[in-house]
Design a protein around this motif. Structure first.
Motif, PDB file in Angstrom:
ATOM      1  N   UNK A  31       0.798  -1.194  -0.118  1.00 37.70           N
ATOM      2  CA  UNK A  31      -0.139  -0.718   0.267  1.00 37.70           C
ATOM      3  C   UNK A  31       0.871   0.897   0.387  1.00 37.70           C
ATOM      4  N   UNK A  32       1.988   1.617   0.837  1.00 32.63           N
ATOM      5  CA  UNK A  32       2.300   2.644   0.804  1.00 32.63           C
ATOM      6  C   UNK A  32       2.814   2.870  -0.298  1.00 32.63           C
ATOM      7  N   UNK A  33       3.176   1.875  -1.053  1.00 31.35           N
ATOM      8  CA  UNK A  33       4.045   1.797  -2.158  1.00 31.35           C
ATOM      9  C   UNK A  33       3.561   2.734  -3.303  1.00 31.35           C
ATOM     10  N   UNK A  34       2.344   2.662  -2.821  1.00 29.13           N
ATOM     11  CA  UNK A  34       1.849   3.577  -3.745  1.00 29.13           C
ATOM     12  C   UNK A  34       1.640   4.849  -4.204  1.00 29.13           C
ATOM     13  N   UNK A  35       2.155   5.420  -2.478  1.00 29.38           N
ATOM     14  CA  UNK A  35       2.645   6.707  -2.373  1.00 29.38           C
ATOM     15  C   UNK A  35       3.837   7.152  -2.878  1.00 29.38           C
ATOM     16  N   UNK A  36       4.605   6.014  -2.760  1.00 30.21           N
ATOM     17  CA  UNK A  36       5.663   6.914  -3.517  1.00 30.21           C
ATOM     18  C   UNK A  36       5.658   6.533  -4.624  1.00 30.21           C
ATOM     19  N   UNK A  37       5.076   6.198  -5.665  1.00 28.68           N
ATOM     20  CA  UNK A  37       5.032   5.953  -6.960  1.00 28.68           C
ATOM     21  C   UNK A  37       4.437   7.217  -7.222  1.00 28.68           C
ATOM     22  N   UNK A  38       3.656   7.715  -6.481  1.00 29.69           N
ATOM     23  CA  UNK A  38       2.422   8.624  -7.051  1.00 29.69           C
ATOM     24  C   UNK A  38       3.253   9.555  -6.713  1.00 29.69           C
ATOM     25  N   UNK A  39       4.720   9.830  -5.851  1.00 33.09           N
ATOM     26  CA  UNK A  39       5.076  11.439  -5.733  1.00 33.09           C
ATOM     27  C   UNK A  39       6.102  11.072  -6.644  1.00 33.09           C
ATOM     28  N   UNK A  40       7.322   9.941  -7.576  1.00 27.03           N
ATOM     29  CA  UNK A  40       7.838  10.322  -8.212  1.00 27.03           C
ATOM     30  C   UNK A  40       7.243  10.333  -9.615  1.00 27.03           C
ATOM     31  N   UNK A  41       5.740  10.338  -9.209  1.00 27.53           N
ATOM     32  CA  UNK A  41       5.558  11.066 -11.120  1.00 27.53           C
ATOM     33  C   UNK A  41       5.946  12.412 -11.655  1.00 27.53           C
ATOM     34  N   UNK A  42       6.185  12.772 -10.590  1.00 27.91           N
ATOM     35  CA  UNK A  42       6.520  14.685 -11.163  1.00 27.91           C
ATOM     36  C   UNK A  42       7.836  14.891 -11.522  1.00 27.91           C
ATOM     37  N   UNK A  43       8.776  13.962 -11.341  1.00 27.95           N
ATOM     38  CA  UNK A  43       9.625  13.831 -12.243  1.00 27.95           C
ATOM     39  C   UNK A  43       9.592  13.968 -13.611  1.00 27.95           C
TER      40      UNK A  43
END
Lengths: 305, 361
Positions: A31-43
Motif C-alpha cells: 500500500x505505501x508503495x503507491x504513495x511512493x509511486x505517486x510522488x515519483x510521478x512528478x519528475x
C-alpha cells in the motif's frame, strides 16, 4: 452531457479504475508503495513535458509510469542488498525523485507551466474541463475516455493475470515451486499500478490517488474473506464513495479529490466500528445463551466430554 | 529534445557560474535570512536524524510520512481556532502543538487499525495518511476561501519555505526538539529494550503502551518541527535517510543515534548552503538530495557493509572456490588416469590373446 454529470462520471470511473488493482495492492502489502509511486510521478511528467512540450502527450504518462517503476525496482534492489531494514527503502528513493522534480520545475519555471500544487492535489473539475465533441454532440469530458481506456486495460490485464497473481499473492513459495516467475509477475503488476496512478493523478492528484487505490479495497477486506467478493465490494464502495465525495466537495466548494478521500476514510471508520460491534454482539449472544441454560457445561468441559 | 538539452545546458551554466562565485561562509553568516535558514534546517536535521533512528530500527520509517501529512489538518485546526478566538493564527508554538496532537492521533490510529483488523500496517498507514490529508485539504480550502488575518503563507506547509524561518520559529523548534531529545535520553533504556526486544520488554512488566506512545510522540515531534521549512512531502527524507546512512557505519544504538543526528545536521547545513549559493533553488529538495548522496556514499563505501567491497569479496570467494574445484577435478583426473594406466596391461592381455586364438585354427 451536463458538466456536473461529466465530473461525477469521471470521479466514478477513476475510483473504480484505481480500486481493481488496489485490491491486489492491499493483499500484497504494497500500500505505501503507491504513495511512493505517486510522488515519483512528478519528475517523470516534467521530463516528459520538456521532451514533448505538450501537457496532454501520452509520453508524459509513460515517463511518469517509468519514474514510478524506478521507485519500485530501486526499493526492491535496496531491500535485496540486505543493508536496510523494514520499509526504509521506499522512504529513501521517492523523496529524492520528488526533489529532482521540484528542482527541475523551479529551474525551468520560464518554460514549464506546471503547477506543482496542481500535480499534487489534482482537480477533477479542471480535468473535466476539456470536453469531447463529435458532430456537435457533447460527449462529456475527454479525460473520461482516457480513464475508461485505463479501466478496460486494468480489467483485461487483471483477468489474464488472475490465476498467477492470486498464487503469488497468497502462496509465493508454492508459486515459485511450480515455476511461476514471481519477479516478472510482480514487475508487470507494478507497471500496471504505476500506469493507473499516473492516469488518475490528473483527477485525484498524486497524494490522494493513494486514497482511491487503498481505502475501498481495505474496507472491502473487512467485509469478506473471499477474493472475488472483495473485488466486487471494492468496486462498489469506490463508485458509491466517488458520488458521495463529489457531493461533499460540491457542498463545501472544495477540491473533489479531497472530499472523496475524506468520505472514503469516514466510510472505512464506520465499517471498522460496525464489524467490531457485530463481533462483540456475537460473543455476547453466545455467552448469554450459555448463561440462560442452567447446568449447561462450559465450553472447556463440553470439549472434554 | 532541444528544449531538454537547453534546459540541461542552462542548469549547467547556472551551476558553473555559481561555483565560480560561491558566497563565503562569512557572507552567509552575515545575512540574517541565510543565517536563519542554515540554523533552522540544521536543527531540524539533527532532531529528525537522531529520533528517526528508532522509527528505522522498529521498521516503521514510513510512519513519519503519515505524521507529516496528518500535521496539515492539525495546524489548520489550530489556525482556525486561534483566528476564531481572536488570537494570532500564526503562532508557531500553537501550530506545532496542533500538529503534534493530530500527528500522534494519526500514529495511534494506524497502530489501532493494524491491531484490530486483518489489515497490515502498510494498508493502515496508507488509510490514515489519505484520510487525514483529505481532511487537511478540505480545511485548506476553507482557509483560502475565507477572509482570515494572517492566512498568507499557510500554503507553505505543503512544500515548505525555509526562507520564512524567523527567530521565534528557530527558538520554538530548538525548544520542542530539545524536549524530544530529553525524553529520549531519560527513557533511553526503555526505548532501547522496546525497540530490540519488544517481547522481553512486555515480560519484564514494562508499560509498553506508554513507552510506545512516548517513543512515537518523539518521532512525531521530530517530523512536525520541519514541516514549515521543508514541507510535508519531503519531511520523510529527513527522518529516514540519516539513520539509514548511519546504520552502515555503526554497530551500537548510541553510536547510531549520535551519527544519524550528526549526518542530519551536517547534510542539512551543507544542503542549505548549496541552495543559498544556487540562488533560485528551493532549500528542502537540495537538502534531500544532499542527504541522499550521503546515503549512497555510505552504501558504497562503509568498511564493513560496502556494496562494492562485498561484491569484490564475493568475486574473490567465487574465484577461490573455482580454483579449488579445478584443482580437485585435475587431481581426480590424474588419479583416474593413473588407475587407467595401471589397468591397461590387464586389459591388453585378452586383446593380445584374441589374434593368437584367431591365428591358431
Amino acid at each position: 452531457m451536463s458538466f456536473a454529470l461529466g465530473v461525477a462520471l469521471l470521479a466514478v470511473v477513476t475510483a473504480v479504475t484505481c480500486a481493481l488493482p488496489g485490491t491486489y495492492v492491499v493483499l500484497r502489502r504494497s500500500s505505501m508503495l503507491v504513495d511512493a509511486i505517486s510522488h515519483a510521478v512528478l519528475p517523470g511528467i516534467v521530463l516528459g513535458y520538456l521532451l514533448t512540450r505538450d501537457l496532454d502527450s501520452p509520453v508524459l504518462i509513460l515517463g511518469a509510469a517509468l519514474a514510478g517503476m524506478l521507485v519500485v525496482l530501486g526499493a526492491e534492489w535496496l531491500g535485496r542488498t540486505g543493508l536496510l531494514t523494514g520499509d526504509a527503502p521506499q522512504g529513501l528513493i521517492f523523496p529524492a525523485l520528488f526533489s529532482i522534480g521540484v528542482i527541475l520545475v523551479t529551474l525551468n519555471a520560464a518554460n514549464v507551466h506546471l503547477d506543482t500544487h496542481a500535480v499534487l492535489v489534482g482537480d477533477l473539475n479542471l480535468a473535466a474541463w476539456d470536453q469531447l465533441e463529435i458532430a456537435g454532440l457533447a460527449l462529456g469530458p475527454r479525460y473520461l475516455y482516457l480513464m475508461l481506456g485505463m479501466l478496460v486495460l486494468n480489467a483485461v490485464v487483471l483477468a489474464l493475470l488472475h490465476r498467477t497473481l492470486t498464487l503469488t499473492t497468497f502462496d509465493p513459495v508454492f508459486a515459485r515451486t511450480i515455476g511461476i516467475r514471481s519477479g516478472l509477475v510482480n514487475a508487470v503488476f507494478m507497471l500496471l499500478v504505476a500506469l493507473t496512478v499516473t492516469a488518475a493523478y490528473n483527477a485525484a492528484g498524486a497524494i490522494l490517488v493513494i486514497a482511491l487505490v487503498v481505502i475501498p479495497p481495505a474496507t472491502a477486506r473487512l467485509l469478506t474473506d473471499r477474493l472475488p467478493v472483495m473485488l466486487g465490494f471494492a468496486a462498489g464502495i469506490a463508485a458509491a464513495g466517488a458520488l458521495a465525495g463529489f457531493w461533499l466537495a460540491y457542498v463545501l466548494d472544495a477540491a473533489t479529490s479531497a472530499g472523496m478521500a475524506t468520505f472514503y476514510g469516514l466510510a472505512f471508520g464506520v465499517v471498522l466500528l460496525a464489524t467490531r460491534l457485530r463481533r462483540r454482539e456475537g460473543r455476547e449472544m453466545v455467552r448469554n445463551a450459555r448463561a440462560s441454560t442452567p447446568g449447561a457445561p462450559s465450553r472447556g468441559l463440553r470439549r472434554l466430554s | 529534445m532541444s528544449d531538454l538539452a537547453a534546459g540541461v545546458w542552462d542548469t549547467a551554466a547556472v551551476a558553473t557560474g555559481v561555483l565560480a562565485e560561491l558566497p563565503s561562509l562569512a557572507q552567509v553568516w552575515g545575512n540574517h535570512t541565510y543565517r536563519m535558514v542554515v540554523l533552522g534546517t540544521t536543527t531540524i536535521g539533527l532532531v529528525a536524524g537522531a529520533l528517526g533512528s528508532f522509527a528505522y530500527l522498529r521498521r516503521q520509517s514510513l510512519i513519519s510520512d503519515v505524521i507529516s501529512h496528518a500535521a496539515l489538518p492539525g495546524t489548520l485546526v489550530v489556525f482556525l481556532a486561534a483566528v476564531a478566538l481572536g488570537l494570532d493564527g500564526r503562532n508557531m508554538g500553537g501550530l506545532i502543538a496542533g500538529a503534534i496532537v493530530v500527528g500522534t492521533l494519526a500514529v495511534l490510529a494506524a497502530n489501532a487499525i493494524e491491531r484490530l483488523t486483518v489489515l497490515r500496517i502498510d494498508a493502515a498507514m496508507a488509510i490514515v495518511l489519505a484520510t487525514f490529508f483529505g481532511v487537511g485539504m478540505l480545511l485548506m480550502r476553507i482557509v483560502t476561501n475565507g477572509d482570515f488575518p494572517g492566512k498568507g503563507g499557510i500554503q507553505d506547509y505543503l512544500f515548505g519555505n525555509a526562507s520564512t524561518i524567523t527567530r521565534a520559529d528557530l527558538a520554538t523548534s530548538l525548544t520542542v526538539g530539545g524536549v524530544a531529545l530529553a525524553i529520549m535520553l531519560v527513557y533511553w533504556r526503555e526505548f532501547a529494550l522496546r525497540t530490540f526486544d519488544p517481547d522481553l520488554a512486555a515480560t519484564l512488566g514494562m508499560r509498553t503502551r506508554l513507552v510506545d506512545t512516548l517513543m512515537f510522540t518523539t518521532i512525531v515531534i521530530a517530523t512536525v518541527i520541519g514541516v514549515k521549512a521543508v514541507g510535508l512531502v519531503l519531511m520523510v527524507a529527513f527522518v529516514v535517510t540519516p539513520p539509514a546512512a548511519a546504520r552502515q557505519w555503526t554497530q551500537s544504538l548510541p553510536a547510531m543515534v549520535a551519527l544519524a543526528g550528526a549526518i542530519g545536521a551536517v547534510g542539512s547545513a551543507l544542503g542549505a548552503y548549496l541552495s543559498i549559493a544556487l540562488g533560485t533553488v528551493p532549500t528542502g529538495p537540495v537538502i534531500v538530495l544532499t542527504l541522499f548522496a550521503i546515503l549512497l556514499l555510505s552504501l558504497l563505501a562503509s568498511p564493513r557493509r560496502s556494496v562494492l567491497l562485498r561484491a569484490a569479496r564475493r568475486r574473490r570467494a567465487r574465484r577461490a572456490l573455482q580454483a579449488e574445484l579445478t584443482r580437485e577435478v585435475r587431481a581426480h583426473e590424474a588419479r583416474a588416469q593413473r588407475v587407467a594406466e595401471q589397468r591397461v596391461p590387464e586389459q591388453r592381455v585378452p586383446e593380445q590373446r584374441v589374434p593368437e586364438q584367431g591365428a591358431q585354427p
